[in-house]
Every structure is written in C-alpha cells, then in structure tokens.
Design a protein around this motif. Structure first.
Motif, PDB file in Angstrom:
ATOM      1  N   PHE A  31     -71.744  51.881   3.753  1.00 20.52           N
ATOM      2  CA  PHE A  31     -73.136  52.200   4.111  1.00 20.52           C
ATOM      3  C   PHE A  31     -73.557  53.599   3.678  1.00 20.52           C
ATOM      4  CE2 PHE A  31     -71.520  49.173   7.308  1.00 20.52           C
ATOM      5  CZ  PHE A  31     -72.383  48.115   7.064  1.00 20.52           C
ATOM      6  N   VAL A  32     -72.847  54.132   2.665  1.00 20.79           N
ATOM      7  CA  VAL A  32     -73.098  55.506   2.231  1.00 20.79           C
ATOM      8  C   VAL A  32     -74.529  55.712   1.738  1.00 20.79           C
ATOM      9  CG1 VAL A  32     -72.343  55.120  -0.161  1.00 20.79           C
ATOM     10  CG2 VAL A  32     -72.097  57.387   0.874  1.00 20.79           C
ATOM     11  N   SER A  33     -75.145  54.657   1.199  1.00 23.25           N
ATOM     12  CA  SER A  33     -76.483  54.811   0.629  1.00 23.25           C
ATOM     13  C   SER A  33     -77.590  54.762   1.679  1.00 23.25           C
ATOM     14  CB  SER A  33     -76.727  53.720  -0.423  1.00 23.25           C
ATOM     15  OG  SER A  33     -76.628  52.436   0.165  1.00 23.25           O
ATOM     16  N   ILE A  34     -77.256  54.448   2.929  1.00 20.83           N
ATOM     17  CA  ILE A  34     -78.308  54.378   3.959  1.00 20.83           C
ATOM     18  C   ILE A  34     -78.077  55.332   5.132  1.00 20.83           C
ATOM     19  CG2 ILE A  34     -78.938  51.996   3.388  1.00 20.83           C
ATOM     20  CD1 ILE A  34     -77.313  51.079   5.806  1.00 20.83           C
ATOM     21  N   ILE A  35     -76.900  55.942   5.221  1.00 18.24           N
ATOM     22  CA  ILE A  35     -76.651  56.896   6.313  1.00 18.24           C
ATOM     23  C   ILE A  35     -77.043  58.298   5.847  1.00 18.24           C
ATOM     24  CG2 ILE A  35     -74.964  57.858   7.908  1.00 18.24           C
ATOM     25  CD1 ILE A  35     -73.221  55.415   7.443  1.00 18.24           C
ATOM     26  N   PRO A  36     -78.023  58.932   6.497  1.00 15.31           N
ATOM     27  CA  PRO A  36     -78.445  60.279   6.093  1.00 15.31           C
ATOM     28  C   PRO A  36     -77.314  61.293   6.242  1.00 15.31           C
ATOM     29  CG  PRO A  36     -80.088  59.266   7.523  1.00 15.31           C
ATOM     30  CD  PRO A  36     -78.873  58.392   7.573  1.00 15.31           C
ATOM     31  N   LEU A  37     -77.304  62.263   5.361  1.00 13.44           N
ATOM     32  CA  LEU A  37     -76.267  63.284   5.320  1.00 13.44           C
ATOM     33  C   LEU A  37     -76.183  64.060   6.636  1.00 13.44           C
ATOM     34  CD1 LEU A  37     -74.259  64.185   3.177  1.00 13.44           C
ATOM     35  CD2 LEU A  37     -75.915  65.887   2.414  1.00 13.44           C
ATOM     36  N   ARG A  38     -77.322  64.406   7.205  1.00 10.36           N
ATOM     37  CA  ARG A  38     -77.332  65.206   8.435  1.00 10.36           C
ATOM     38  C   ARG A  38     -76.706  64.447   9.601  1.00 10.36           C
ATOM     39  NH1 ARG A  38     -82.665  67.288  10.242  1.00 10.36           N
ATOM     40  NH2 ARG A  38     -83.190  67.564   8.055  1.00 10.36           N
ATOM     41  N   HIS A  39     -76.836  63.103   9.598  1.00 12.83           N
ATOM     42  CA  HIS A  39     -76.227  62.309  10.664  1.00 12.83           C
ATOM     43  C   HIS A  39     -74.707  62.257  10.518  1.00 12.83           C
ATOM     44  CE1 HIS A  39     -80.222  59.949  11.477  1.00 12.83           C
ATOM     45  NE2 HIS A  39     -80.261  61.217  11.868  1.00 12.83           N
ATOM     46  N   LEU A  40     -74.240  62.182   9.282  1.00 10.18           N
ATOM     47  CA  LEU A  40     -72.801  62.190   9.058  1.00 10.18           C
ATOM     48  C   LEU A  40     -72.186  63.483   9.595  1.00 10.18           C
ATOM     49  CD1 LEU A  40     -72.474  60.772   5.414  1.00 10.18           C
ATOM     50  CD2 LEU A  40     -71.754  59.647   7.525  1.00 10.18           C
ATOM     51  N   ILE A  41     -72.846  64.605   9.341  1.00  8.48           N
ATOM     52  CA  ILE A  41     -72.313  65.899   9.776  1.00  8.48           C
ATOM     53  C   ILE A  41     -72.499  66.107  11.277  1.00  8.48           C
ATOM     54  CG2 ILE A  41     -72.469  68.407   9.513  1.00  8.48           C
ATOM     55  CD1 ILE A  41     -73.586  67.872   6.681  1.00  8.48           C
ATOM     56  N   GLY A  42     -73.747  66.032  11.745  1.00 10.54           N
ATOM     57  CA  GLY A  42     -74.063  66.333  13.139  1.00 10.54           C
ATOM     58  C   GLY A  42     -73.476  65.317  14.108  1.00 10.54           C
ATOM     59  N   THR A  43     -73.829  64.053  13.925  1.00 13.83           N
ATOM     60  CA  THR A  43     -73.339  63.004  14.814  1.00 13.83           C
ATOM     61  C   THR A  43     -71.832  62.825  14.664  1.00 13.83           C
ATOM     62  OG1 THR A  43     -75.466  61.872  14.582  1.00 13.83           O
ATOM     63  CG2 THR A  43     -73.672  60.617  15.564  1.00 13.83           C
ATOM     64  N   GLY A  44     -71.345  62.923  13.416  1.00 13.67           N
ATOM     65  CA  GLY A  44     -69.906  62.800  13.180  1.00 13.67           C
ATOM     66  C   GLY A  44     -69.121  63.881  13.899  1.00 13.67           C
ATOM     67  N   GLY A  45     -69.607  65.131  13.818  1.00 13.86           N
ATOM     68  CA  GLY A  45     -68.942  66.233  14.508  1.00 13.86           C
ATOM     69  C   GLY A  45     -68.986  66.074  16.019  1.00 13.86           C
ATOM     70  N   PHE A  46     -70.141  65.645  16.529  1.00 16.59           N
ATOM     71  CA  PHE A  46     -70.313  65.450  17.981  1.00 16.59           C
ATOM     72  C   PHE A  46     -69.381  64.344  18.496  1.00 16.59           C
ATOM     73  CE2 PHE A  46     -72.404  63.215  21.501  1.00 16.59           C
ATOM     74  CZ  PHE A  46     -72.510  64.248  22.422  1.00 16.59           C
ATOM     75  N   MET A  47     -69.305  63.226  17.773  1.00 17.49           N
ATOM     76  CA  MET A  47     -68.464  62.110  18.207  1.00 17.49           C
ATOM     77  C   MET A  47     -66.971  62.438  18.068  1.00 17.49           C
ATOM     78  SD  MET A  47     -70.415  59.988  19.523  1.00 17.49           S
ATOM     79  CE  MET A  47     -69.108  58.810  19.892  1.00 17.49           C
ATOM     80  N   THR A  48     -66.623  63.292  17.108  1.00 13.99           N
ATOM     81  CA  THR A  48     -65.229  63.753  17.000  1.00 13.99           C
ATOM     82  C   THR A  48     -64.835  64.510  18.258  1.00 13.99           C
ATOM     83  OG1 THR A  48     -65.346  63.933  14.582  1.00 13.99           O
ATOM     84  CG2 THR A  48     -63.624  65.199  15.683  1.00 13.99           C
ATOM     85  N   ALA A  49     -65.704  65.443  18.675  1.00 19.46           N
ATOM     86  CA  ALA A  49     -65.437  66.212  19.896  1.00 19.46           C
ATOM     87  C   ALA A  49     -65.427  65.308  21.127  1.00 19.46           C
ATOM     88  CB  ALA A  49     -66.489  67.309  20.051  1.00 19.46           C
ATOM     89  N   THR A  50     -66.319  64.318  21.153  1.00 27.56           N
ATOM     90  CA  THR A  50     -66.366  63.371  22.274  1.00 27.56           C
ATOM     91  C   THR A  50     -65.063  62.571  22.353  1.00 27.56           C
ATOM     92  OG1 THR A  50     -68.773  63.163  22.070  1.00 27.56           O
ATOM     93  CG2 THR A  50     -67.619  61.410  23.262  1.00 27.56           C
ATOM     94  N   GLY A  51     -64.552  62.161  21.202  1.00 31.90           N
ATOM     95  CA  GLY A  51     -63.286  61.435  21.166  1.00 31.90           C
ATOM     96  C   GLY A  51     -62.144  62.261  21.730  1.00 31.90           C
ATOM     97  N   TYR A  52     -62.119  63.549  21.361  1.00 32.60           N
ATOM     98  CA  TYR A  52     -61.085  64.431  21.911  1.00 32.60           C
ATOM     99  C   TYR A  52     -61.227  64.577  23.422  1.00 32.60           C
ATOM    100  CZ  TYR A  52     -58.503  66.135  17.870  1.00 32.60           C
ATOM    101  OH  TYR A  52     -57.652  66.225  16.795  1.00 32.60           O
TER     102      TYR A  52
END
Length: 413
Positions: free
Chosen positions: A277-298
C-alpha cells in the motif's frame, strides 16, 4: 557519465537490494554466532553484554569524520571496500582465544558498519529517483525484516551442524558476495574531487556546514532528531529484553525464542503492508503514526505480565517500526541536500550513539536499583512522550511540503 544520466538509465533495483540484503543477513548470522561463541568461551553474561556497547562506541569514533569522506568519494567503491574489510576481519575472529582481541576486531568491524550504512543511504538517494524511493525503501525494509527472521535461524542451523565459528565464516562469505554484487552497479565517479585529502580543517568546515544547514532547516532537523530519539529508546529498551522476559514475563528459553519470532513476523507483516500500500499511505502517516504505534507497542509490552500480553506488544511495535522506518528514510532522502547527506547522517549518528550509551547505562542502573519492569515502563512512557510530539509535528498542515510524495502523485496520474 554524469549522475543524472545513469540514474535515468538504471531501472532495476534488484541488484542493489540483493547486495544490501545479503549484507544485512550476514550481520544477523554474525551477531547470533558471536554471542554464542563468547558465551561458550567465557561463560559470562557480562562478556556478551560488552559486545552491545562496542557498536555505539565505534559509531562515535567513526561518524564524526566519515561523512566528510562519504560525500567526496565514489560511494560504490567505498561500500565494496568496506565489505571486503569486514569479510577479512570477521574471518579472523574465530582464531582468537583472547577476549581483548575479539573485542578489538568486533570494534573495527562495527566501525566499518557505521561507515557502510550512511554510505549506502546516500548512494541509494543518488541512484533511485525520488518518485521510486518510497517503494524501494519499503522493499529494502522487507528484505531487512526477512534477514531479521532468517538470519538467526541460519545461524542456529550452522551452529547445530558445526560451531559458532562456522556461522562466522559464512558471514565473511556473505560480505564478499555483497561486495561482488555491488561491483556490478553503476559508480558515482562524479562525486570524486581530485586532490582532496581528509584533514582536521576539512572535518571542521564540514561540521560547520551541517550546523549551518540545521539552523536553516529547523523543521527538517526537528523531525529527524525526534525520530532518532525514538529509535534510541527502542535500542536501549532492547538491552533489557532477556532480563524482562525472564523476570517479569516468566518465559523459558524456548518461549523467549517464540517471542522473538513473533517480533520478526510483526516486522515482516508491517513491511509487506507498506510494500503493498506504499502508493496510498501518506509519508507523514508512516512517520508520525508509525512512531506513535511503535512507542505504544513498547508500552503494552512493558505493562504485560504474561506471554500473551508481551506477544501483542512486540507484534504491534515491530509492525509499526517497519512502517515508520520506510517513511523516515524516504523523508530525509527527499529533504536533505544530497551533496552533504553523508555528513548530516554521520553527524547525527555521533550524538545518537552518545545518547544510546547514556540511556543503556541509565536503564541498567534503574534495573539494578529498582526493577526491570519499572525501568522498561519508564522508558516506554518517555518514548511515547517523544512520539506524541513527533506525530504532532508531522501533522502541521503548513509543513506538508516536506512530506511531498511523488509516488502517490505518479500513481494518481
């Protein structure tokens, strides 16, 4: 041939992915085999733990000057040379019986690796057109996650049929194979500045150039720095992994192995998701949401007291980390000036490594003085705080130009 012309002609990323992927696979085989070799030789957990401080220490010693070299010389030749150096040094290690000599060569190998990674990133940026970088990075991440799962399995099989030394020799061969593949790629001779010699004044001027860029591009460096802080927390918390799973989750060695496998599956699942889904996921969501969910997982992991809770936590954090890494690498490839990218990445690595050492020592002290769960919970909350600031920063509408996404535009049209 100029950079722009060979970039347009070069269409197939398979060779580059294969070269870097084999190198990553070798890193994992080497790490597991080296840990087992040290443990078998000295039966000391402290001797094994010492290996994990060598990497940031080597990065500090290398990164403050390596960027000056990377930005001025042919990056493909640098990577090939580093692969050969690592192959030779790795192959020598099994012949040593002295812990001091093993540490010395592991330190030198880590220096070469800390040199290799910013070189590879800068080379990828020059080689891969902007509209294809996010997809390339997602495929690169997928290969890295595959190495994370397959590498330890191969190392275990080699140790089972032979010894840790055999696995280490196979790692040396993987570095040579990586160098051979990289030799088939186009060079960047246009980077070479004839007559340049690395000097203290050159390094000083380069640091001044990085500082000047950082003052001018405050937003870019803020996103860059916050994301790297999140990554430092992940590395520091990983240093407590074995103790946490034993004392808090109460896992056996086999159950711990399953937990590590679940983390690998999460990383692969996240990488596949981004690739699809690389062509439809905005870059800012990958960074911001990805970073937030990484911390949430920890945080989920740190608050768990059972295998199920720990499994959910490591799956979430690994899945999110795969997404965040793809977004972050694409972000800085698109926003850092290519002519000083090596210097910027290397300079940030110096401070990142210093912070990592301090954080590992601090968390270790908290583990000894209070408890491992308190240390991991505290670290997870601090990481989550940084991640919240990061997701807010990436969501500012006025800063959308920094998250331009040529892959999405190309897909639509």
């Amino acid at each position: 041939m100029g950079t722009n012309s060979w970039k347009k002609e070069w269409k197939n990323p398979s060779l580059l992915l294969a070269g870097i992927g084999i190198s990553n696979l070798g890193d994992w085989i080497y790490l597991i085999a080296l840990n087992l070799m040290i443990l078998n030789m000295y039966d000391s957990a402290a001797a094994v733990a010492g290996l994990y401080l060598l990497k940031p220490a080597a990065s500090i010693l290398t990164s403050f000057w390596s960027g000056s070299f990377i930005d001025r010389f042919d990056k493909r030749r640098i990577m090939i040379g580093l692969d050969v150096i690592r192959a030779v040094f790795v192959a020598i290690i099994p012949f040593f019986s002295s812990l001091g000599l093993i540490y010395l060569f592991v330190f030198l190998i880590n220096m070469a690796s800390s040199f290799f990674h910013p070189t590879a990133t800068t080379y990828i940026t020059k080689l891969v057109p902007e509209e294809r970088r996010k997809r390339f990075n997602s495929l690169h991440n997928l290969m890295s996650s595959g190495a994370f799962v397959i590498g330890p399995a191969i190392a275990g099989a080699l140790v089972f049929v032979g010894s840790p030394g055999l696995a280490i020799f196979m790692n040396a061969i993987s570095f040579l194979l990586s160098g051979l593949i990289l030799s088939l790629l186009p060079g960047t001779d246009d980077d070479v500045i004839r007559g340049d010699r690395l000097s203290f004044n050159m390094i000083k001027e380069d640091w001044s150039a990085v500082i000047a860029f950082s003052r001018k591009a405050v937003y870019i460096m803020a996103v860059y720095t916050l994301f790297e802080i999140v990554m430092v927390f992940t590395a520091a918390l990983d240093s407590t992994e074995v103790v946490f799973t034993r004392r808090v989750l109460g896992l056996s060695e086999s159950s711990y192995g399953v937990l590590v496998s679940i983390a690998g599956v999460g990383f692969i699942a996240g990488s596949i998701c981004v690739t699809l889904f690389v062509s439809i996921i905005p870059l800012r969501h990958l960074i911001g949401t990805g970073g937030f969910m990484t911390a949430t997982g920890y945080l989920i992991y740190s608050l768990s007291n059972s295998f199920i809770g720990g499994s959910i936590g490591v799956f979430v954090l690994s899945f999110a980390l795969a997404c965040a890494n793809t977004g972050f690498i694409t972000f800085y490839q698109n926003n850092l000036p290519i002519e000083i990218m090596g210097r910027i990445v290397s300079t940030v690595s110096v401070f990142q490594s210093i912070f990592q050492i301090v954080l590992i020592v601090a968390i270790g002290l908290v583990v000894e003085i209070i408890s491992v769960q308190f240390a991991v919970i505290t670290g997870s909350f601090l990481m989550l705080t940084v991640a919240i600031v990061l997701i807010w920063l990436t969501a500012i509408p006025a800063k959308s130009k920094y998250f331009r996404d040529s892959s999405i535009v190309t897909h639509v049209h």
